[in-house]
Design a protein around this motif. Structure first.
Motif, PDB file in Angstrom:
ATOM      1  N   GLY A   1       6.169  -3.060   1.455  1.00  0.00           N
ATOM      2  CA  GLY A   1       6.963  -3.540   0.797  1.00  0.00           C
ATOM      3  C   GLY A   1       6.361  -4.578  -0.550  1.00  0.00           C
ATOM      4  N   MET A   2       4.799  -3.966  -1.068  1.00  0.00           N
ATOM      5  CA  MET A   2       3.884  -4.425  -1.423  1.00  0.00           C
ATOM      6  C   MET A   2       5.215  -3.663  -3.342  1.00  0.00           C
ATOM      7  N   GLU A   3       5.477  -2.705  -3.018  1.00  0.00           N
ATOM      8  CA  GLU A   3       5.625  -1.732  -4.453  1.00  0.00           C
ATOM      9  C   GLU A   3       6.587  -2.199  -4.399  1.00  0.00           C
ATOM     10  N   GLN A   4       7.825  -1.987  -3.263  1.00  0.00           N
ATOM     11  CA  GLN A   4       9.089  -3.029  -3.882  1.00  0.00           C
ATOM     12  C   GLN A   4       9.831  -3.818  -3.928  1.00  0.00           C
ATOM     13  N   SER A   5       8.231  -4.974  -4.134  1.00  0.00           N
ATOM     14  CA  SER A   5       8.395  -6.155  -4.020  1.00  0.00           C
ATOM     15  C   SER A   5       8.538  -6.015  -5.892  1.00  0.00           C
ATOM     16  N   ILE A   6       7.578  -4.963  -6.624  1.00  0.00           N
ATOM     17  CA  ILE A   6       7.367  -4.590  -8.001  1.00  0.00           C
ATOM     18  C   ILE A   6       8.065  -4.177  -8.824  1.00  0.00           C
TER      19      ILE A   6
ATOM     20  N   LEU B   1       2.310   0.547  18.769  1.00  0.00           N
ATOM     21  CA  LEU B   1       1.451   0.356  17.543  1.00  0.00           C
ATOM     22  C   LEU B   1       1.016   0.945  16.834  1.00  0.00           C
ATOM     23  N   GLY B   2       0.946   0.408  15.392  1.00  0.00           N
ATOM     24  CA  GLY B   2       0.622   1.288  14.251  1.00  0.00           C
ATOM     25  C   GLY B   2       0.106   0.709  13.349  1.00  0.00           C
ATOM     26  N   GLY B   3      -0.539   1.712  12.140  1.00  0.00           N
ATOM     27  CA  GLY B   3      -1.383   0.442  11.241  1.00  0.00           C
ATOM     28  C   GLY B   3      -0.781   1.819   9.900  1.00  0.00           C
ATOM     29  N   VAL B   4       0.006   1.057   9.078  1.00  0.00           N
ATOM     30  CA  VAL B   4       0.953   2.353   8.094  1.00  0.00           C
ATOM     31  C   VAL B   4      -0.152   1.404   6.368  1.00  0.00           C
ATOM     32  N   ASP B   5       0.216   2.119   5.653  1.00  0.00           N
ATOM     33  CA  ASP B   5      -0.598   1.742   3.993  1.00  0.00           C
ATOM     34  C   ASP B   5       0.601   3.161   2.740  1.00  0.00           C
ATOM     35  N   GLU B   6       0.718   2.572   2.228  1.00  0.00           N
ATOM     36  CA  GLU B   6       0.529   3.486   1.156  1.00  0.00           C
ATOM     37  C   GLU B   6       0.016   3.344  -0.175  1.00  0.00           C
ATOM     38  N   ILE B   7      -0.453   4.187  -0.939  1.00  0.00           N
ATOM     39  CA  ILE B   7      -0.781   4.014  -2.217  1.00  0.00           C
ATOM     40  C   ILE B   7       0.521   3.900  -3.637  1.00  0.00           C
ATOM     41  N   GLY B   8       0.893   2.290  -4.067  1.00  0.00           N
ATOM     42  CA  GLY B   8       1.788   1.969  -4.930  1.00  0.00           C
ATOM     43  C   GLY B   8       1.609   2.418  -5.649  1.00  0.00           C
ATOM     44  N   THR B   9       2.650   2.929  -7.448  1.00  0.00           N
ATOM     45  CA  THR B   9       2.023   3.238  -8.724  1.00  0.00           C
ATOM     46  C   THR B   9       1.077   1.624  -9.490  1.00  0.00           C
ATOM     47  N   TYR B  10       1.723   0.405  -9.239  1.00  0.00           N
ATOM     48  CA  TYR B  10       1.221  -0.312  -8.982  1.00  0.00           C
ATOM     49  C   TYR B  10       0.406  -0.902  -8.668  1.00  0.00           C
TER      50      TYR B  10
ATOM     51  N   GLU C   1       1.506 -13.575 -14.649  1.00  0.00           N
ATOM     52  CA  GLU C   1       0.145 -12.541 -14.839  1.00  0.00           C
ATOM     53  C   GLU C   1      -0.095 -11.550 -13.652  1.00  0.00           C
ATOM     54  N   LEU C   2       1.740 -11.743 -12.381  1.00  0.00           N
ATOM     55  CA  LEU C   2       1.856 -10.187 -12.136  1.00  0.00           C
ATOM     56  C   LEU C   2       2.359  -8.851 -12.709  1.00  0.00           C
ATOM     57  N   TYR C   3       3.224  -9.371 -13.347  1.00  0.00           N
ATOM     58  CA  TYR C   3       3.440  -8.043 -14.447  1.00  0.00           C
ATOM     59  C   TYR C   3       2.370  -7.242 -15.376  1.00  0.00           C
ATOM     60  N   GLN C   4       1.485  -8.731 -15.670  1.00  0.00           N
ATOM     61  CA  GLN C   4       0.218  -8.449 -16.838  1.00  0.00           C
ATOM     62  C   GLN C   4      -0.689  -7.180 -16.034  1.00  0.00           C
ATOM     63  N   ASP C   5      -0.671  -7.506 -14.535  1.00  0.00           N
ATOM     64  CA  ASP C   5      -1.790  -7.063 -14.103  1.00  0.00           C
ATOM     65  C   ASP C   5      -1.301  -6.198 -13.561  1.00  0.00           C
ATOM     66  N   ILE C   6      -0.295  -5.795 -12.985  1.00  0.00           N
ATOM     67  CA  ILE C   6      -0.015  -4.312 -12.500  1.00  0.00           C
ATOM     68  C   ILE C   6       0.426  -3.511 -13.960  1.00  0.00           C
TER      69      ILE C   6
ATOM     70  N   ALA D   1      -6.587 -11.126  -6.542  1.00  0.00           N
ATOM     71  CA  ALA D   1      -7.055 -11.619  -4.994  1.00  0.00           C
ATOM     72  C   ALA D   1      -5.502 -12.281  -4.805  1.00  0.00           C
ATOM     73  N   ALA D   2      -4.809 -12.862  -5.226  1.00  0.00           N
ATOM     74  CA  ALA D   2      -3.624 -13.803  -4.896  1.00  0.00           C
ATOM     75  C   ALA D   2      -2.578 -12.853  -4.530  1.00  0.00           C
ATOM     76  N   TYR D   3      -2.406 -11.787  -4.710  1.00  0.00           N
ATOM     77  CA  TYR D   3      -1.267 -10.749  -4.718  1.00  0.00           C
ATOM     78  C   TYR D   3      -0.467 -10.811  -2.966  1.00  0.00           C
ATOM     79  N   ASN D   4      -1.614 -10.245  -3.009  1.00  0.00           N
ATOM     80  CA  ASN D   4      -1.455 -10.035  -1.289  1.00  0.00           C
ATOM     81  C   ASN D   4      -1.087 -10.816  -0.133  1.00  0.00           C
ATOM     82  N   ALA D   5      -0.516  -9.542   1.320  1.00  0.00           N
ATOM     83  CA  ALA D   5       0.003 -10.725   1.731  1.00  0.00           C
ATOM     84  C   ALA D   5      -0.976 -11.504   2.526  1.00  0.00           C
TER      85      ALA D   5
END
Lengths: 364, 395
Positions: free
Chosen positions: A86-91, A163-172, B116-121, B132-136
């Motif tokens: 979800g991190m990449e879509q967040s970005i 049960l699963g573990g999953v992660d991706e390399i996001g561009t950002y 801050e996030l925009y600059q860091d990415i 270290a603050a952006y991750n879940a």
């Protein structure tokens, strides 16, 4: 004990649908990217809208769920661990907000921005309305998912869980951890990962899925224990490992292989060394991060490796760090000593989160 | 299995900074949802929000947290956790013991810092103090380090049901003997990210939200945090006991990423499973703190699911009419409100309700009343179909 009955893994190595690990697939541009299959089992229209983390997660999970369905084994819940789904879509959504100055935005990225996207998509694709949860505690996300599955089968002894573990390399999202110093600044290939003695590792990604329940019969392997710890110093980690082994191994019982999460980051070596020191000097040690790369749920890749390993010398040579593994059939049993068929996995994420898993690959 | 008891609470929302302040406001029927002018978004002053009326600087001073990289989300979480830990009188050696667990939830975390996030990415600098603050897991990691927790630490994210699932997981750890006590809860702060996200889905109400009303126009976003201390019965002797966490149910709607199925299978199954887990019959639930966001979809589907399970549903209302939808904090804040229902034997009015939804004709409680309550259910449903119900019982 939690037994693994089926497992599948999409990784940077040739791991899916069948594992062929003797030849090491090389990293490119300091990244170990997954080898994506054709996903013949996924609906093609849904596939186009999926983020990579969902594709690999669902791509590894669906064949297991189908196989279980074919043998009339219902899935009683979906338990996913992920550090960055979800991190990449967040970005992407942040980018939309900036580009359009908070104007008219398309909601697709926002809807896919929550980490439960993998578990919920698997649930929607398989119409599974049972227990469904996503653990996101960084480098312990998968371990918490595993503990959760263990508690679920204690409450419901006849249930089977995905049960699963999953992660991706996001561009950002790669950039955030890169700025924080977690990846190598110099160009490096994965076959030299452990040789540099510099800070940082190579980034990786993957999806490892398991069908687990309490039935010993027909299982690939059993998980005898999992323990987690937050610490920034090797001493309490080694101390906790001692406690973990005392608690899970019977008197005189041995470990057959130590699977170490070493990742080539010079700052993290003291943690792995401290653990090696309290283990038997002749214990063979194998490593896996040159295959998977570093990511929050890389320990799920290690568990997959351990659960498909038939034992003995049948382990890719590039994995072995120390010691020798007996040739098949060459095992001898000394009186009074139980044969160790146990694999110990130790992993640290960023030198702050630590986990131990003890897997028994044969229990007959 | 041991009973799981609530022995401490801390919470902060737009209607108060302690459980007592929140209770007072709930009794008076106060609404904390206003047209804020301080949020850094173009919707400030345009849309109403349930903003915590304490500035980030004030929180920093109050908590004595002046280091770099601390977000408003982390401060709200630390504030509520401090209150909960001191309310339960947990001492330093209990906090540092291997059998104290910490399970938290947040959907926004460090995403509250968009610039801050925009600059860091884009690697526009050598990195902000917030890397270290952006991750879940950042809030959980921050709390772990603040209290030196050595036991099981976890962060859950199932969108809007995240903190209900954090409570569920903490309770399971205690029931299975993996922890003796667990600090559980959730937090979220208002952010440009979620405001624009919900706005892009056209479900933000331009006026104060009206849960279960025929004329409802969507939800209002809010912020806050709530943490509970859960302990096993054997350890709670001589302590103040607020309530028992009697059961939980978790199910997935398996329908759509951002809306619930017409018949509400997920909500229905979560409530049903919670009843069976708590070994209770439908007629034993005295009150439901509904998810009740005020959206077209949620309120009608939740009503249908209540009708389907209960036939004639018990008293219910949504406290989102007081504080808005606090996302990752809502399950925990509403759990704390359910505990207040039980400890004070009272229900609070759902605000801004005038006409029932014609298809279901259910009416929430619209006035504060003292009534005998034995079991209270709290519902939380999230994107991805993740539905969770918790049941609290009078201790």
């Amino acid at each position: 004990m939690l037994y693994i009955h089926l497992t599948a893994c999409i990784s940077p190595q040739s791991s899916f649908p069948e594992a062929s690990l003797d030849h090491l697939q090389r990293s490119a541009d300091n990244k170990l990217r997954v080898i994506e299959p054709l996903y013949e089992g996924l609906p093609q229209q849904a596939l186009r809208r999926m983020a990579k983390v969902v594709r690999i997660g669902a791509g590894a999970a669906l064949p297991l769920i189908r196989q279980a369905g074919a043998s009339c084994l219902p899935i009683d819940g979906i338990i996913i661990g992920t550090g960055n789904a979800g991190m990449e879509q967040s970005i992407q959504f942040v980018q939309q907000i900036v580009d359009h100055a908070e104007g008219i935005l398309s909601p697709g990225d926002f809807v896919q921005s929550t980490p439960n996207i993998v578990g919920s998509q698997i649930s929607a694709l398989t119409k599974n309305k049972k227990y469904n949860i996503t653990h996101v505690h960084g480098g312990l996300a998968f371990e918490n998912a595993l503990l959760d599955a263990a508690m679920q089968v204690m409450e419901h002894p006849t249930h089977t869980y995905l049960l699963g573990g999953v992660d991706e390399i996001g561009t950002y999202n790669y950039n955030i951890d890169f700025l924080e110093g977690w990846y190598k600044k110099e160009a490096l290939s994965n076959h030299q990962l452990y040789e540099r003695g510099t800070p940082g590792s190579l980034v990786g990604e993957g999806a490892a899925m398991f069908l687990v329940n309490q039935q010993e019969q027909g299982a690939l392997a059993g998980i005898r224990g999992v323990a987690t710890l937050h610490a920034d110093d090797p001493a309490p980690v080694a101390e906790r490992l001692g406690w973990f082994l005392d608690n899970h191994l019977a008197e005189g019982e041995q470990i057959e292989l130590f699977l170490s999460g070493e990742n080539g980051d010079s700052r993290l070596s003291p943690f792995y060394e401290a653990c090696e020191e309290i283990l038997a000097a002749e214990l063979p040690i194998a490593r896996f991060k040159h295959m998977s790369g570093e990511y929050p749920t890389a320990s799920a890749f290690a568990l997959w490796l351990a659960s498909i390993w038939p034992g003995g010398a049948d382990l890719p040579g590039h994995m072995l760090k120390r010691g020798a593994l007996p040739l098949p059939g060459g095992e001898t049993s000394e009186p009074g000593i139980k044969m160790g068929r146990n694999v110990l996995i130790y992993n640290t994420y960023k030198g702050m989160q630590h986990s131990f898993m003890l897997l028994s690959r044969s229990f007959h | 299995m041991s009973k799981v008891l609530v022995t401490g609470m801390g919470m902060i929302s737009s209607i108060g900074a302690t459980p007592e302040e929140n209770r007072g406001a709930l009794i008076r029927g106060e609404c904390g949802i206003t047209r804020s002018s301080t949020l850094p978004t173009r919707y400030a002053g345009v849309l109403p929000f349930g903003e915590v009326k304490v500035s980030t600087d004030h929180l920093k001073a109050r908590l004595n947290m002046h280091g770099p990289g601390i977000t408003r989300t982390a401060l709200l979480a630390l504030y509520a956790t401090n209150e909960a830990v001191s309310d339960a009188r947990l001492n330093a050696s209990q906090l540092a013991s291997f059998d104290t667990a910490l399970v938290s939830a947040s959907t926004v975390g460090g995403m509250c810092l968009m610039d801050e996030l925009y600059q860091d990415i884009h690697r526009q600098s050598h990195g902000s103090p917030f890397l270290a603050a952006y991750n879940a897991a950042s809030i959980g990691t921050c709390l772990q380090s603040a209290y030196g927790i050595k036991g099981i630490v976890n962060t859950i994210n199932t969108a809007c049901s995240s903190s209900a699932n954090a409570i569920l997981y903490g309770a399971k750890l205690i029931r299975h003997g993996l922890a003796r006590r667990a600090i559980v809860g959730g937090v979220d702060s208002l952010s440009k990210f979620t405001i624009n996200g919900f706005n892009s889905l056209h479900i933000l109400s331009p006026e104060t939200c009206r849960p279960f009303d025929a004329g409802r126009k969507g939800l209002n976003l809010g912020e806050g945090a709530a943490f509970l201390v859960l302990e096993k019965e054997e350890d709670a002797e001589g302590k103040k006991i607020y309530a028992e966490l009697a059961g939980y149910g978790n199910a997935n709607d398996a329908y759509h990423p951002s809306s619930l199925s017409g018949e509400g299978d997920g909500p229905y199954l979560a409530m049903k499973e919670a009843l069976s887990n708590a070994e209770l019959r439908i007629d034993q639930i005295d009150f439901i703190n509904a998810h009740g966001t005020g959206t077209e979809n949620n309120d009608e589907v939740e009503s249908r699911a209540m009708l389907r399970l209960f036939g004639s549903p018990p008293l219910f209302a949504s406290t989102k009419s007081n504080i808005g939808h606090t996302l990752g904090a809502s399950g925990a804040i509403e759990a704390a409100y359910s505990v207040l229902n039980l400890t004070h034997q009272e229900v609070y009015a759902g605000l801004h309700f005038t006409r029932p939804i014609p298809q279901t004709m259910l009416r929430p409680v619209t006035e504060h009343k003292k009534i005998p309550l034995r079991h209270v259910m709290s519902n939380s449903f999230g994107f991805g179909g993740n539905c969770t119900s918790l049941i609290f019982s009078k201790a």
